[in-house]
Scaffold this active site. Structure first.
Site, mmCIF file in Angstrom:
data_model
loop_
_atom_site.group_PDB
_atom_site.id
_atom_site.type_symbol
_atom_site.label_atom_id
_atom_site.label_comp_id
_atom_site.label_asym_id
_atom_site.label_seq_id
_atom_site.Cartn_x
_atom_site.Cartn_y
_atom_site.Cartn_z
ATOM 1 N N TRP A 47 0.476 -4.474 2.416
ATOM 2 C CA TRP A 47 -1.065 -4.772 1.642
ATOM 3 C C TRP A 47 -1.763 -5.750 2.598
ATOM 4 O O TRP A 47 -1.465 -7.161 2.978
ATOM 5 C CB TRP A 47 -1.155 -4.489 0.242
ATOM 6 C CG TRP A 47 -2.644 -5.056 -0.559
ATOM 7 C CD1 TRP A 47 -3.117 -6.148 -0.531
ATOM 8 C CD2 TRP A 47 -3.070 -3.657 -0.649
ATOM 9 N NE1 TRP A 47 -4.136 -5.932 -0.667
ATOM 10 C CE2 TRP A 47 -4.593 -4.001 -1.202
ATOM 11 C CE3 TRP A 47 -2.653 -2.693 -0.973
ATOM 12 C CZ2 TRP A 47 -5.155 -4.089 -1.654
ATOM 13 C CZ3 TRP A 47 -4.004 -1.962 -1.746
ATOM 14 C CH2 TRP A 47 -5.220 -2.243 -1.633
ATOM 15 N N GLY A 81 -8.932 -7.988 3.018
ATOM 16 C CA GLY A 81 -9.235 -7.586 4.492
ATOM 17 C C GLY A 81 -11.055 -6.155 3.811
ATOM 18 O O GLY A 81 -11.509 -5.932 2.578
ATOM 19 N N ASP A 113 -11.945 11.350 12.584
ATOM 20 C CA ASP A 113 -11.975 11.477 10.863
ATOM 21 C C ASP A 113 -12.572 9.710 11.033
ATOM 22 O O ASP A 113 -12.107 8.854 10.367
ATOM 23 C CB ASP A 113 -11.357 11.317 9.604
ATOM 24 C CG ASP A 113 -12.307 11.065 8.234
ATOM 25 O OD1 ASP A 113 -13.523 11.254 8.267
ATOM 26 O OD2 ASP A 113 -11.470 11.156 7.130
ATOM 27 N N PHE A 125 0.814 -1.036 0.245
ATOM 28 C CA PHE A 125 0.048 -0.725 -0.222
ATOM 29 C C PHE A 125 0.775 1.973 0.255
ATOM 30 O O PHE A 125 1.189 1.623 0.840
ATOM 31 C CB PHE A 125 -0.863 -0.429 1.130
ATOM 32 C CG PHE A 125 -2.135 1.222 1.605
ATOM 33 C CD1 PHE A 125 -2.838 1.193 0.543
ATOM 34 C CD2 PHE A 125 -1.714 2.956 1.996
ATOM 35 C CE1 PHE A 125 -3.401 2.113 0.455
ATOM 36 C CE2 PHE A 125 -2.172 3.440 2.363
ATOM 37 C CZ PHE A 125 -3.224 3.843 1.680
#
Length: 265
Positions: free
Chosen positions: A70, A73, A159, A32
Protein backbone atom coordinates in the site's frame (compact mmCIF):
# COMPACT_ATOMS: atom_id res chain seq x y z
CA UNK A 1 -16.50 -9.08 1.79
CA UNK A 2 -15.08 -12.39 2.99
CA UNK A 3 -11.98 -13.25 0.98
CA UNK A 4 -11.30 -16.26 3.19
CA UNK A 5 -7.88 -14.90 4.06
CA UNK A 6 -6.17 -15.04 7.42
CA UNK A 7 -8.26 -13.82 10.32
CA UNK A 8 -7.64 -10.39 11.71
CA UNK A 9 -7.87 -8.50 8.42
CA UNK A 10 -10.25 -5.57 8.06
CA UNK A 11 -11.25 -4.83 4.49
CA UNK A 12 -12.24 -1.38 3.22
CA UNK A 13 -13.47 -0.97 -0.40
CA UNK A 14 -11.44 1.42 -2.50
CA UNK A 15 -12.32 3.12 -5.76
CA UNK A 16 -12.30 1.24 -9.03
CA UNK A 17 -14.52 0.15 -11.89
CA UNK A 18 -14.67 -3.51 -10.87
CA UNK A 19 -15.64 -3.13 -7.20
CA UNK A 20 -13.15 -5.86 -6.32
CA UNK A 21 -10.36 -3.78 -4.79
CA UNK A 22 -9.83 -3.29 -1.05
CA UNK A 23 -7.47 -1.82 1.48
CA UNK A 24 -6.62 -4.60 3.91
CA UNK A 25 -5.48 -3.65 7.43
CA UNK A 26 -4.16 -5.99 10.10
CA UNK A 27 -2.33 -4.54 13.11
CA UNK A 28 0.31 -2.22 11.57
CA UNK A 29 0.21 -3.90 8.16
CA UNK A 30 -1.66 -2.32 5.24
CA UNK A 31 -2.02 -3.90 1.79
CA UNK A 32 -3.85 -3.29 -1.48
CA UNK A 33 -5.97 -6.40 -2.14
CA UNK A 34 -7.72 -7.25 -5.37
CA UNK A 35 -9.58 -10.24 -6.77
CA UNK A 36 -8.67 -11.67 -10.16
CA UNK A 37 -6.02 -9.16 -11.15
CA UNK A 38 -4.24 -9.76 -14.42
CA UNK A 39 -1.64 -12.54 -14.13
CA UNK A 40 0.60 -10.02 -15.86
CA UNK A 41 0.85 -8.18 -12.52
CA UNK A 42 3.91 -10.13 -11.35
CA UNK A 43 5.99 -9.01 -14.34
CA UNK A 44 4.88 -5.41 -13.92
CA UNK A 45 5.87 -5.53 -10.26
CA UNK A 46 9.35 -6.84 -11.08
CA UNK A 47 9.84 -4.01 -13.58
CA UNK A 48 8.72 -1.40 -11.03
CA UNK A 49 5.78 -0.33 -13.20
CA UNK A 50 3.25 -1.10 -10.44
CA UNK A 51 3.60 -1.21 -6.64
CA UNK A 52 5.39 -4.31 -5.36
CA UNK A 53 3.47 -7.60 -5.40
CA UNK A 54 3.60 -9.19 -1.91
CA UNK A 55 1.69 -12.45 -2.42
CA UNK A 56 -0.89 -14.25 -4.53
CA UNK A 57 -3.44 -16.72 -3.16
CA UNK A 58 -6.25 -18.81 -4.61
CA UNK A 59 -9.30 -18.65 -2.35
CA UNK A 60 -12.13 -21.11 -1.81
CA UNK A 61 -14.40 -20.03 -4.66
CA UNK A 62 -11.56 -20.29 -7.21
CA UNK A 63 -10.82 -16.57 -7.40
CA UNK A 64 -7.21 -15.40 -7.19
CA UNK A 65 -6.40 -12.76 -4.60
CA UNK A 66 -3.35 -10.53 -4.98
CA UNK A 67 -1.77 -8.32 -2.35
CA UNK A 68 0.42 -5.35 -3.20
CA UNK A 69 2.23 -2.89 -1.00
CA UNK A 70 0.00 0.00 0.00
CA UNK A 71 1.53 3.28 -1.10
CA UNK A 72 0.37 6.63 0.18
CA UNK A 73 0.08 8.99 -2.73
CA UNK A 74 -2.33 10.48 -5.24
CA UNK A 75 -3.46 10.19 -8.83
CA UNK A 76 -1.99 12.63 -11.31
CA UNK A 77 -3.69 15.91 -12.15
CA UNK A 78 -4.65 16.58 -15.78
CA UNK A 79 -1.83 19.07 -16.28
CA UNK A 80 0.72 16.55 -14.95
CA UNK A 81 -0.16 14.04 -17.66
CA UNK A 82 1.91 16.05 -20.16
CA UNK A 83 5.04 15.69 -18.03
CA UNK A 84 8.28 14.09 -19.29
CA UNK A 85 8.00 11.50 -16.48
CA UNK A 86 4.74 10.17 -17.89
CA UNK A 87 6.22 10.03 -21.41
CA UNK A 88 9.31 8.19 -20.19
CA UNK A 89 7.42 5.59 -18.14
CA UNK A 90 5.03 4.88 -21.00
CA UNK A 91 7.99 4.49 -23.35
CA UNK A 92 9.58 1.98 -20.95
CA UNK A 93 6.40 -0.07 -21.05
CA UNK A 94 5.96 0.06 -24.83
CA UNK A 95 9.58 -0.83 -25.60
CA UNK A 96 10.07 -3.56 -22.98
CA UNK A 97 10.71 -6.92 -24.62
CA UNK A 98 10.45 -8.86 -21.32
CA UNK A 99 7.01 -7.37 -20.69
CA UNK A 100 5.90 -8.18 -24.23
CA UNK A 101 7.01 -11.79 -23.90
CA UNK A 102 5.38 -12.19 -20.50
CA UNK A 103 2.03 -10.73 -21.58
CA UNK A 104 2.00 -13.07 -24.59
CA UNK A 105 2.85 -16.00 -22.29
CA UNK A 106 -0.08 -15.33 -19.93
CA UNK A 107 -2.56 -15.07 -22.79
CA UNK A 108 -2.54 -11.37 -23.59
CA UNK A 109 -4.69 -10.81 -26.66
CA UNK A 110 -3.46 -9.05 -29.77
CA UNK A 111 -5.80 -6.22 -30.71
CA UNK A 112 -5.73 -5.05 -34.33
CA UNK A 113 -7.50 -2.12 -36.01
CA UNK A 114 -9.73 -4.62 -37.83
CA UNK A 115 -10.77 -6.20 -34.55
CA UNK A 116 -11.62 -2.81 -33.03
CA UNK A 117 -13.86 -2.00 -35.99
CA UNK A 118 -15.59 -5.36 -35.74
CA UNK A 119 -16.17 -5.02 -32.00
CA UNK A 120 -17.68 -1.57 -32.50
CA UNK A 121 -20.12 -2.79 -35.14
CA UNK A 122 -21.18 -5.88 -33.17
CA UNK A 123 -24.60 -5.21 -31.59
CA UNK A 124 -24.36 -1.50 -32.39
CA UNK A 125 -27.59 0.23 -31.26
CA UNK A 126 -29.77 1.36 -34.15
CA UNK A 127 -29.70 5.06 -33.26
CA UNK A 128 -25.89 5.03 -33.30
CA UNK A 129 -25.84 3.01 -36.52
CA UNK A 130 -27.88 5.64 -38.36
CA UNK A 131 -26.19 8.67 -36.77
CA UNK A 132 -24.77 10.66 -39.75
CA UNK A 133 -21.55 11.82 -38.06
CA UNK A 134 -20.75 8.46 -36.47
CA UNK A 135 -21.45 6.69 -39.75
CA UNK A 136 -19.18 9.08 -41.68
CA UNK A 137 -16.36 8.53 -39.20
CA UNK A 138 -16.81 4.76 -39.28
CA UNK A 139 -16.64 4.72 -43.07
CA UNK A 140 -13.53 6.90 -42.98
CA UNK A 141 -11.81 4.59 -40.48
CA UNK A 142 -12.68 1.57 -42.60
CA UNK A 143 -11.25 3.21 -45.71
CA UNK A 144 -8.00 4.04 -43.88
CA UNK A 145 -7.43 0.75 -42.07
CA UNK A 146 -5.82 -0.89 -45.09
CA UNK A 147 -3.27 1.91 -45.28
CA UNK A 148 -2.25 1.67 -41.62
CA UNK A 149 1.38 0.73 -41.27
CA UNK A 150 1.86 -2.73 -39.79
CA UNK A 151 3.47 -2.23 -36.40
CA UNK A 152 4.93 -4.88 -34.11
CA UNK A 153 2.40 -5.31 -31.26
CA UNK A 154 3.71 -4.03 -27.95
CA UNK A 155 2.36 -4.03 -24.40
CA UNK A 156 -0.43 -1.44 -24.19
CA UNK A 157 -2.30 -0.47 -21.04
CA UNK A 158 -5.59 0.26 -22.79
CA UNK A 159 -6.98 2.62 -20.12
CA UNK A 160 -4.29 5.25 -19.91
CA UNK A 161 -6.30 8.01 -18.23
CA UNK A 162 -5.08 9.99 -15.22
CA UNK A 163 -7.03 7.91 -12.67
CA UNK A 164 -4.56 5.07 -13.28
CA UNK A 165 -1.36 7.06 -12.73
CA UNK A 166 -0.18 6.96 -9.10
CA UNK A 167 2.43 9.32 -7.68
CA UNK A 168 3.65 8.06 -4.32
CA UNK A 169 4.66 10.25 -1.40
CA UNK A 170 8.25 9.28 -2.28
CA UNK A 171 7.68 10.90 -5.70
CA UNK A 172 7.72 7.55 -7.53
CA UNK A 173 5.40 7.25 -10.52
CA UNK A 174 3.40 4.07 -11.21
CA UNK A 175 0.82 2.97 -13.76
CA UNK A 176 -1.85 0.79 -12.16
CA UNK A 177 -5.03 -1.19 -13.02
CA UNK A 178 -3.85 -3.43 -15.85
CA UNK A 179 -7.12 -5.30 -16.41
CA UNK A 180 -7.31 -3.93 -19.98
CA UNK A 181 -3.71 -4.86 -20.92
CA UNK A 182 -3.26 -6.01 -24.52
CA UNK A 183 -0.72 -6.41 -27.30
CA UNK A 184 -1.34 -3.64 -29.81
CA UNK A 185 0.06 -0.68 -31.68
CA UNK A 186 1.47 1.75 -29.06
CA UNK A 187 -0.37 4.49 -30.96
CA UNK A 188 -3.50 3.25 -29.19
CA UNK A 189 -2.20 4.34 -25.77
CA UNK A 190 -0.63 7.47 -27.23
CA UNK A 191 -3.92 8.54 -28.81
CA UNK A 192 -5.78 8.43 -25.49
CA UNK A 193 -3.10 10.42 -23.72
CA UNK A 194 -2.24 13.01 -26.37
CA UNK A 195 -5.77 13.98 -27.35
CA UNK A 196 -6.96 14.11 -23.75
CA UNK A 197 -4.08 15.84 -21.98
CA UNK A 198 -1.47 17.39 -24.30
CA UNK A 199 -1.95 20.53 -26.38
CA UNK A 200 -1.43 19.84 -30.08
CA UNK A 201 1.46 22.30 -30.32
CA UNK A 202 3.22 20.40 -27.50
CA UNK A 203 2.97 16.94 -29.08
CA UNK A 204 6.40 17.13 -30.68
CA UNK A 205 8.15 17.95 -27.39
CA UNK A 206 6.20 15.32 -25.45
CA UNK A 207 6.97 12.64 -28.03
CA UNK A 208 10.68 13.55 -27.85
CA UNK A 209 10.58 12.67 -24.14
CA UNK A 210 8.75 9.47 -25.14
CA UNK A 211 11.61 8.71 -27.52
CA UNK A 212 10.24 9.15 -31.03
CA UNK A 213 10.23 11.82 -33.71
CA UNK A 214 6.91 13.13 -34.97
CA UNK A 215 6.09 11.94 -38.48
CA UNK A 216 2.96 12.25 -40.61
CA UNK A 217 2.59 8.47 -40.46
CA UNK A 218 2.65 8.45 -36.64
CA UNK A 219 0.11 11.28 -36.42
CA UNK A 220 -2.21 9.39 -38.80
CA UNK A 221 -2.05 6.29 -36.62
CA UNK A 222 -2.60 8.26 -33.41
CA UNK A 223 -5.54 10.12 -34.96
CA UNK A 224 -7.08 6.87 -36.26
CA UNK A 225 -6.97 5.28 -32.80
CA UNK A 226 -8.32 8.44 -31.16
CA UNK A 227 -11.40 8.39 -33.38
CA UNK A 228 -11.80 4.63 -32.84
CA UNK A 229 -11.57 5.11 -29.08
CA UNK A 230 -14.22 7.83 -29.03
CA UNK A 231 -16.54 5.65 -31.14
CA UNK A 232 -16.10 2.77 -28.68
CA UNK A 233 -16.71 5.10 -25.73
CA UNK A 234 -19.85 6.44 -27.39
CA UNK A 235 -21.20 2.91 -27.74
CA UNK A 236 -20.26 2.00 -24.14
CA UNK A 237 -21.84 5.13 -22.67
CA UNK A 238 -25.00 4.47 -24.71
CA UNK A 239 -25.14 0.93 -23.31
CA UNK A 240 -24.73 2.29 -19.76
CA UNK A 241 -27.42 4.97 -20.37
CA UNK A 242 -24.82 7.65 -19.61
CA UNK A 243 -26.13 9.95 -22.29
CA UNK A 244 -24.39 13.13 -21.16
CA UNK A 245 -21.00 11.38 -21.46
CA UNK A 246 -22.09 9.89 -24.79
CA UNK A 247 -22.90 13.34 -26.18
CA UNK A 248 -19.53 14.64 -24.96
CA UNK A 249 -17.86 11.83 -26.91
CA UNK A 250 -19.83 12.78 -30.02
CA UNK A 251 -18.73 16.42 -29.67
CA UNK A 252 -15.10 15.28 -29.46
CA UNK A 253 -15.61 13.15 -32.55
CA UNK A 254 -17.09 16.13 -34.36
CA UNK A 255 -14.02 18.23 -33.51
CA UNK A 256 -11.67 15.43 -34.56
CA UNK A 257 -13.56 14.90 -37.82
CA UNK A 258 -13.43 18.60 -38.67
CA UNK A 259 -9.73 18.76 -37.83
CA UNK A 260 -9.05 15.89 -40.24
CA UNK A 261 -11.03 17.68 -42.96
CA UNK A 262 -9.10 20.92 -42.42
CA UNK A 263 -5.75 19.10 -42.60
CA UNK A 264 -6.74 17.43 -45.87
CA UNK A 265 -7.75 20.72 -47.52
Amino acid sequence: MDFEIDSGWKLHPVGGDTGQAYMGIRAEEKLFLKRNSSPFLAALSVEGITPRLIWTKRIGNGDVLTAQEWLNGRTLKSKEMSSPEVAQLLSRIHTSEPLRRMLARVGGEEVTPQRLLQEYENDLPHDLKIHPLLNDILLKLKSEVGMMKTVTPRVCHGDIYQKNWLLSDQNRLYLVDWDSAMLADPAMDLSMLLFQYVEREDWSGWLEHYGVTVTDELIKRVTWYAAMNYLAQTKRHHHEARFYEMNQDILKLQTLHQLAKDENN
